[in-house]
Design a protein around this motif. Structure first.
Motif, PDB file in Angstrom:
ATOM      1  N   PRO A   1       0.795  -1.228   0.000  1.00  0.00           N
ATOM      2  CA  PRO A   1       0.000   0.000   0.000  1.00  0.00           C
ATOM      3  C   PRO A   1       0.829   1.280   0.000  1.00  0.00           C
ATOM      4  CG  PRO A   1      -0.381  -1.264   2.023  1.00  0.00           C
ATOM      5  CD  PRO A   1       0.536  -2.058   1.170  1.00  0.00           C
ATOM      6  N   SER A   2       1.943   1.309   0.718  1.00  0.00           N
ATOM      7  CA  SER A   2       2.709   2.559   0.770  1.00  0.00           C
ATOM      8  C   SER A   2       3.408   2.844  -0.556  1.00  0.00           C
ATOM      9  CB  SER A   2       3.686   2.569   1.944  1.00  0.00           C
ATOM     10  OG  SER A   2       4.843   1.840   1.668  1.00  0.00           O
ATOM     11  N   GLN A   3       3.928   1.827  -1.223  1.00  0.00           N
ATOM     12  CA  GLN A   3       4.553   2.035  -2.531  1.00  0.00           C
ATOM     13  C   GLN A   3       3.502   2.369  -3.580  1.00  0.00           C
ATOM     14  OE1 GLN A   3       7.957   2.251  -3.193  1.00  0.00           O
ATOM     15  NE2 GLN A   3       7.081   3.159  -5.037  1.00  0.00           N
ATOM     16  N   THR A   4       2.327   1.757  -3.455  1.00  0.00           N
ATOM     17  CA  THR A   4       1.227   2.069  -4.375  1.00  0.00           C
ATOM     18  C   THR A   4       0.857   3.537  -4.239  1.00  0.00           C
ATOM     19  OG1 THR A   4       0.378  -0.193  -4.361  1.00  0.00           O
ATOM     20  CG2 THR A   4      -1.192   1.544  -4.936  1.00  0.00           C
ATOM     21  N   ALA A   5       0.737   4.014  -2.996  1.00  0.00           N
ATOM     22  CA  ALA A   5       0.393   5.419  -2.765  1.00  0.00           C
ATOM     23  C   ALA A   5       1.459   6.339  -3.356  1.00  0.00           C
ATOM     24  CB  ALA A   5       0.225   5.688  -1.272  1.00  0.00           C
ATOM     25  N   GLN A   6       2.722   5.985  -3.208  1.00  0.00           N
ATOM     26  CA  GLN A   6       3.799   6.808  -3.762  1.00  0.00           C
ATOM     27  C   GLN A   6       3.749   6.806  -5.291  1.00  0.00           C
ATOM     28  OE1 GLN A   6       6.093   8.899  -2.150  1.00  0.00           O
ATOM     29  NE2 GLN A   6       6.203   9.547  -4.278  1.00  0.00           N
ATOM     30  N   ASP A   7       3.522   5.652  -5.884  1.00  0.00           N
ATOM     31  CA  ASP A   7       3.447   5.552  -7.348  1.00  0.00           C
ATOM     32  C   ASP A   7       2.262   6.349  -7.889  1.00  0.00           C
ATOM     33  OD1 ASP A   7       5.668   3.918  -7.222  1.00  0.00           O
ATOM     34  OD2 ASP A   7       4.565   2.058  -7.614  1.00  0.00           O
ATOM     35  N   ARG A   8       1.148   6.293  -7.185  1.00  0.00           N
ATOM     36  CA  ARG A   8      -0.031   7.047  -7.622  1.00  0.00           C
ATOM     37  C   ARG A   8       0.190   8.549  -7.477  1.00  0.00           C
ATOM     38  NH1 ARG A   8      -4.742   3.094  -5.081  1.00  0.00           N
ATOM     39  NH2 ARG A   8      -4.496   1.457  -6.659  1.00  0.00           N
ATOM     40  N   LEU A   9       0.859   8.951  -6.399  1.00  0.00           N
ATOM     41  CA  LEU A   9       1.168  10.374  -6.232  1.00  0.00           C
ATOM     42  C   LEU A   9       2.118  10.842  -7.322  1.00  0.00           C
ATOM     43  CD1 LEU A   9       0.795  12.975  -4.640  1.00  0.00           C
ATOM     44  CD2 LEU A   9       2.685  12.246  -3.161  1.00  0.00           C
ATOM     45  N   ASP A  10       3.082  10.013  -7.670  1.00  0.00           N
ATOM     46  CA  ASP A  10       3.991  10.348  -8.768  1.00  0.00           C
ATOM     47  C   ASP A  10       3.200  10.564 -10.057  1.00  0.00           C
ATOM     48  OD1 ASP A  10       6.151  10.116  -7.039  1.00  0.00           O
ATOM     49  OD2 ASP A  10       6.742   8.131  -7.772  1.00  0.00           O
ATOM     50  N   PHE A  11       2.208   9.724 -10.296  1.00  0.00           N
ATOM     51  CA  PHE A  11       1.355   9.882 -11.476  1.00  0.00           C
ATOM     52  C   PHE A  11       0.598  11.207 -11.416  1.00  0.00           C
ATOM     53  CE2 PHE A  11      -3.001   9.292 -13.171  1.00  0.00           C
ATOM     54  CZ  PHE A  11      -2.691   9.280 -14.528  1.00  0.00           C
ATOM     55  N   LEU A  12      -0.044  11.499 -10.286  1.00  0.00           N
ATOM     56  CA  LEU A  12      -0.802  12.748 -10.152  1.00  0.00           C
ATOM     57  C   LEU A  12       0.106  13.962 -10.289  1.00  0.00           C
ATOM     58  CD1 LEU A  12      -3.280  11.948  -7.233  1.00  0.00           C
ATOM     59  CD2 LEU A  12      -3.715  11.884  -9.702  1.00  0.00           C
ATOM     60  N   ASN A  13       1.341  13.838  -9.843  1.00  0.00           N
ATOM     61  CA  ASN A  13       2.280  14.955  -9.968  1.00  0.00           C
ATOM     62  C   ASN A  13       2.621  15.265 -11.420  1.00  0.00           C
ATOM     63  OD1 ASN A  13       2.503  15.764  -7.293  1.00  0.00           O
ATOM     64  ND2 ASN A  13       4.073  14.239  -6.852  1.00  0.00           N
ATOM     65  N   GLY A  14       2.236  14.393 -12.337  1.00  0.00           N
ATOM     66  CA  GLY A  14       2.376  14.682 -13.758  1.00  0.00           C
ATOM     67  C   GLY A  14       1.490  15.829 -14.194  1.00  0.00           C
ATOM     68  N   CYS A  15       0.499  16.144 -13.384  1.00  0.00           N
ATOM     69  CA  CYS A  15      -0.356  17.304 -13.645  1.00  0.00           C
ATOM     70  C   CYS A  15       0.223  18.471 -12.850  1.00  0.00           C
ATOM     71  CB  CYS A  15      -1.800  17.028 -13.239  1.00  0.00           C
ATOM     72  SG  CYS A  15      -2.896  18.418 -13.620  1.00  0.00           S
ATOM     73  N   GLN A  16       1.129  19.168 -13.479  1.00  0.00           N
ATOM     74  CA  GLN A  16       1.859  20.233 -12.793  1.00  0.00           C
ATOM     75  C   GLN A  16       0.979  21.416 -12.436  1.00  0.00           C
ATOM     76  OE1 GLN A  16       5.111  20.987 -15.426  1.00  0.00           O
ATOM     77  NE2 GLN A  16       6.062  19.016 -15.022  1.00  0.00           N
ATOM     78  N   SER A  17      -0.128  21.604 -13.148  1.00  0.00           N
ATOM     79  CA  SER A  17      -0.981  22.758 -12.895  1.00  0.00           C
ATOM     80  C   SER A  17      -1.928  22.545 -11.714  1.00  0.00           C
ATOM     81  CB  SER A  17      -1.789  23.105 -14.145  1.00  0.00           C
ATOM     82  OG  SER A  17      -2.632  22.029 -14.499  1.00  0.00           O
ATOM     83  N   ALA A  18      -2.058  21.316 -11.237  1.00  0.00           N
ATOM     84  CA  ALA A  18      -2.963  21.040 -10.122  1.00  0.00           C
ATOM     85  C   ALA A  18      -2.329  21.460  -8.797  1.00  0.00           C
ATOM     86  CB  ALA A  18      -3.315  19.558 -10.083  1.00  0.00           C
ATOM     87  N   ASP A  19      -3.164  21.923  -7.906  1.00  0.00           N
ATOM     88  CA  ASP A  19      -2.735  22.343  -6.576  1.00  0.00           C
ATOM     89  C   ASP A  19      -2.172  21.132  -5.817  1.00  0.00           C
ATOM     90  OD1 ASP A  19      -2.554  23.127  -3.902  1.00  0.00           O
ATOM     91  OD2 ASP A  19      -4.448  24.210  -3.926  1.00  0.00           O
ATOM     92  N   PRO A  20      -0.947  21.237  -5.292  1.00  0.00           N
ATOM     93  CA  PRO A  20      -0.358  20.114  -4.543  1.00  0.00           C
ATOM     94  C   PRO A  20      -1.223  19.655  -3.370  1.00  0.00           C
ATOM     95  CG  PRO A  20       1.328  21.739  -5.037  1.00  0.00           C
ATOM     96  CD  PRO A  20       0.006  22.338  -5.451  1.00  0.00           C
ATOM     97  N   ALA A  21      -1.942  20.571  -2.745  1.00  0.00           N
ATOM     98  CA  ALA A  21      -2.805  20.186  -1.621  1.00  0.00           C
ATOM     99  C   ALA A  21      -3.914  19.249  -2.091  1.00  0.00           C
ATOM    100  CB  ALA A  21      -3.391  21.428  -0.958  1.00  0.00           C
ATOM    101  N   TRP A  22      -4.455  19.495  -3.286  1.00  0.00           N
ATOM    102  CA  TRP A  22      -5.477  18.605  -3.841  1.00  0.00           C
ATOM    103  C   TRP A  22      -4.886  17.257  -4.184  1.00  0.00           C
ATOM    104  CZ3 TRP A  22     -10.662  18.720  -4.442  1.00  0.00           C
ATOM    105  CH2 TRP A  22     -11.304  19.902  -4.117  1.00  0.00           C
ATOM    106  N   LYS A  23      -3.718  17.254  -4.806  1.00  0.00           N
ATOM    107  CA  LYS A  23      -3.067  15.982  -5.158  1.00  0.00           C
ATOM    108  C   LYS A  23      -2.833  15.152  -3.900  1.00  0.00           C
ATOM    109  CE  LYS A  23      -0.151  18.306  -8.129  1.00  0.00           C
ATOM    110  NZ  LYS A  23       1.021  18.500  -8.968  1.00  0.00           N
ATOM    111  N   ASN A  24      -2.293  15.796  -2.867  1.00  0.00           N
ATOM    112  CA  ASN A  24      -2.017  15.082  -1.615  1.00  0.00           C
ATOM    113  C   ASN A  24      -3.297  14.625  -0.934  1.00  0.00           C
ATOM    114  OD1 ASN A  24       0.822  15.174  -1.687  1.00  0.00           O
ATOM    115  ND2 ASN A  24       0.791  17.289  -0.989  1.00  0.00           N
TER     116      ASN A  24
END
Length: 103
Positions: free
Chosen positions: A69-92
């Motif tokens: 689960p922790s690596q999955t969460a990190q991998d998914r966050l890495d994917f969401l971080n591909g959207c540079q225009s999105a607010d980091p607080a929303w991604k997190n």
């Protein structure tokens, strides 16, 4: 002449890679928009099924084949971080809620 060929190669690679980078970023942004609905207790609608599934298709497993689960969460966050225009607080926030759920 070598410098000119090298410059041409670099420019060609940049042009070829640009659509792929854009597509990945667009995909991450689409997923962010679609997950924002459920994150707020609403629906993203049927058009969001694919982008949401893309997020939940990201799963990590440890050496024994068990869901990580922790690596999955990190991998998914890495994917969401591909959207540079999105607010980091929303991604997190979205990732804190859904990141470690097995897809």
């Amino acid at each position: 002449m070598k410098n000119r060929n090298l410059l041409s190669l670099i420019i060609s690679l940049a042009i070829i890679a640009s659509p792929a980078v854009y597509a990945e970023n667009q995909s991450a942004c689409e997923t962010m928009l679609c997950l924002a609905g459920p994150y707020q207790g609403q629906s993203g609608g049927s058009q969001c099924n694919g982008p949401i599934q893309r997020y939940f298709d990201i799963n990590a497993f440890d050496g024994d084949g068990d869901f990580d689960p922790s690596q999955t969460a990190q991998d998914r966050l890495d994917f969401l971080n591909g959207c540079q225009s999105a607010d980091p607080a929303w991604k997190n926030g979205i990732n804190n809620k859904y990141g470690s759920i097995q897809g």
